[in-house]
Design an enzyme around this catalytic site. Structure first.
Site, mmCIF file in Angstrom:
data_model
loop_
_atom_site.group_PDB
_atom_site.id
_atom_site.type_symbol
_atom_site.label_atom_id
_atom_site.label_comp_id
_atom_site.label_asym_id
_atom_site.label_seq_id
_atom_site.Cartn_x
_atom_site.Cartn_y
_atom_site.Cartn_z
ATOM 1 N N PHE A 18 0.852 -1.178 0.000
ATOM 2 C CA PHE A 18 0.000 0.000 0.000
ATOM 3 C C PHE A 18 0.890 1.229 0.000
ATOM 4 O O PHE A 18 2.060 1.163 0.383
ATOM 5 C CB PHE A 18 -0.874 0.068 1.262
ATOM 6 C CG PHE A 18 -1.941 -0.975 1.350
ATOM 7 C CD1 PHE A 18 -3.146 -0.818 0.690
ATOM 8 C CD2 PHE A 18 -1.751 -2.107 2.116
ATOM 9 C CE1 PHE A 18 -4.145 -1.769 0.786
ATOM 10 C CE2 PHE A 18 -2.734 -3.073 2.221
ATOM 11 C CZ PHE A 18 -3.938 -2.902 1.546
ATOM 12 N N ARG A 40 -4.859 13.398 8.785
ATOM 13 C CA ARG A 40 -5.367 12.040 8.601
ATOM 14 C C ARG A 40 -4.353 11.205 7.821
ATOM 15 O O ARG A 40 -3.800 11.670 6.821
ATOM 16 C CB ARG A 40 -6.698 12.043 7.829
ATOM 17 C CG ARG A 40 -7.847 12.721 8.564
ATOM 18 C CD ARG A 40 -8.329 11.876 9.723
ATOM 19 N NE ARG A 40 -9.488 12.460 10.371
ATOM 20 C CZ ARG A 40 -9.432 13.270 11.420
ATOM 21 N NH1 ARG A 40 -8.255 13.631 11.917
ATOM 22 N NH2 ARG A 40 -10.541 13.733 11.981
ATOM 23 N N ARG A 68 -4.474 -14.101 4.863
ATOM 24 C CA ARG A 68 -4.597 -12.643 4.882
ATOM 25 C C ARG A 68 -3.922 -12.108 6.141
ATOM 26 O O ARG A 68 -4.161 -12.607 7.243
ATOM 27 C CB ARG A 68 -6.066 -12.220 4.869
ATOM 28 C CG ARG A 68 -6.804 -12.560 3.587
ATOM 29 C CD ARG A 68 -6.196 -11.892 2.390
ATOM 30 N NE ARG A 68 -7.123 -11.770 1.279
ATOM 31 C CZ ARG A 68 -6.777 -11.324 0.101
ATOM 32 N NH1 ARG A 68 -5.531 -10.956 -0.144
ATOM 33 N NH2 ARG A 68 -7.668 -11.224 -0.871
ATOM 34 N N GLU A 105 -7.543 -17.029 -10.127
ATOM 35 C CA GLU A 105 -7.787 -17.457 -8.756
ATOM 36 C C GLU A 105 -8.697 -18.665 -8.624
ATOM 37 O O GLU A 105 -8.611 -19.393 -7.625
ATOM 38 C CB GLU A 105 -8.375 -16.299 -7.942
ATOM 39 C CG GLU A 105 -7.413 -15.128 -7.777
ATOM 40 C CD GLU A 105 -7.864 -14.097 -6.777
ATOM 41 O OE1 GLU A 105 -7.068 -13.199 -6.460
ATOM 42 O OE2 GLU A 105 -9.027 -14.168 -6.300
ATOM 43 N N GLU A 151 3.081 -13.733 -7.559
ATOM 44 C CA GLU A 151 2.393 -12.896 -6.573
ATOM 45 C C GLU A 151 2.251 -13.611 -5.236
ATOM 46 O O GLU A 151 1.546 -13.141 -4.347
ATOM 47 C CB GLU A 151 1.019 -12.479 -7.107
ATOM 48 C CG GLU A 151 1.114 -11.573 -8.330
ATOM 49 C CD GLU A 151 -0.250 -11.099 -8.820
ATOM 50 O OE1 GLU A 151 -1.271 -11.346 -8.133
ATOM 51 O OE2 GLU A 151 -0.299 -10.473 -9.896
#
Length: 200
Positions: A18, A40, A68, A105, A151
């Protein structure tokens, strides 16, 4: 009522899986005037796509399970039952991503793509938005382990009856918001979809 905002300063704190930004901003208030300057942090990522793969003839749903990192800090099980999802890369249309990710997937081709909704997942601190679809598939022969090695994906694919998917949902065994939203939509629209395909 006039609504407006100003971004006064933006700092990039981190760039990785991210991008983490710190934003200094202010906005107009419902009662008039402007807010104080707010600071923020924002996790920024590209637009994403999610797909509920559904076989109306067999009345089955394709679910995936993968690791996850999010649940770790809460002491929760990090292997989550989910639906197909992936990021929209520059130059891609969300429809293309839906087809690509369902193949990568779940090992399945989409026969028809039905747009469901587009929404923000965590707007209080993340820019991620999801374009949600229902993908009509043939579930025969689906299953096994999928994902892209480059990945580091390790995705277990399961085909379950719609009724079983609803049991998993009702028992709280599906803990991620996106598949919950997708399966609830399917519950509301399943009979219409099955009638359209001559399965009801």
């Amino acid at each position: 009522m006039a609504r407006d905002f100003e971004i006064l300063r933006e700092e990039r704190l981190h760039g990785g899986f991210f991008t983490l930004l710190r934003m200094h901003l202010r906005h107009t208030l419902h009662g008039g005037g402007w807010s104080e300057v707010l600071t923020r942090e924002l996790y920024h990522r590209s637009r994403c796509v999610a797909v509920v793969p559904y076989d109306p003839m067999a009345d089955r749903v394709v679910l995936i399970e993968q690791f996850r990192v999010g649940p770790l800090k809460s002491g929760e099980n990090p292997w989550l039952l989910e639906i197909v999802a992936g990021a929209v890369e520059p130059g891609e249309h969300p429809d293309e991503v839906a087809h690509r990710e369902t193949m990568e997937e779940a090992g399945s081709r989409i026969r028809e793509l039905i747009p469901v909704s587009e929404f923000f997942t965590t707007p209080g601190g993340c820019s991620e938005s999801i374009a949600l679809y229902c993908g009509i598939v043939d579930s025969a022969g689906l299953g096994g382990i999928h994902g892209l090695a480059e990945e580091h994906e390790d995705i277990l694919v399961s085909v379950v009856d719609f009724a079983e998917a609803m049991v998993l949902l009702g028992e709280g065994r599906i803990r991620s918001a996106i598949p919950i939203i997708g399966l609830q939509w399917l519950a509301l629209n399943r009979e219409r979809i099955r009638t359209r395909y001559g399965a009801a």
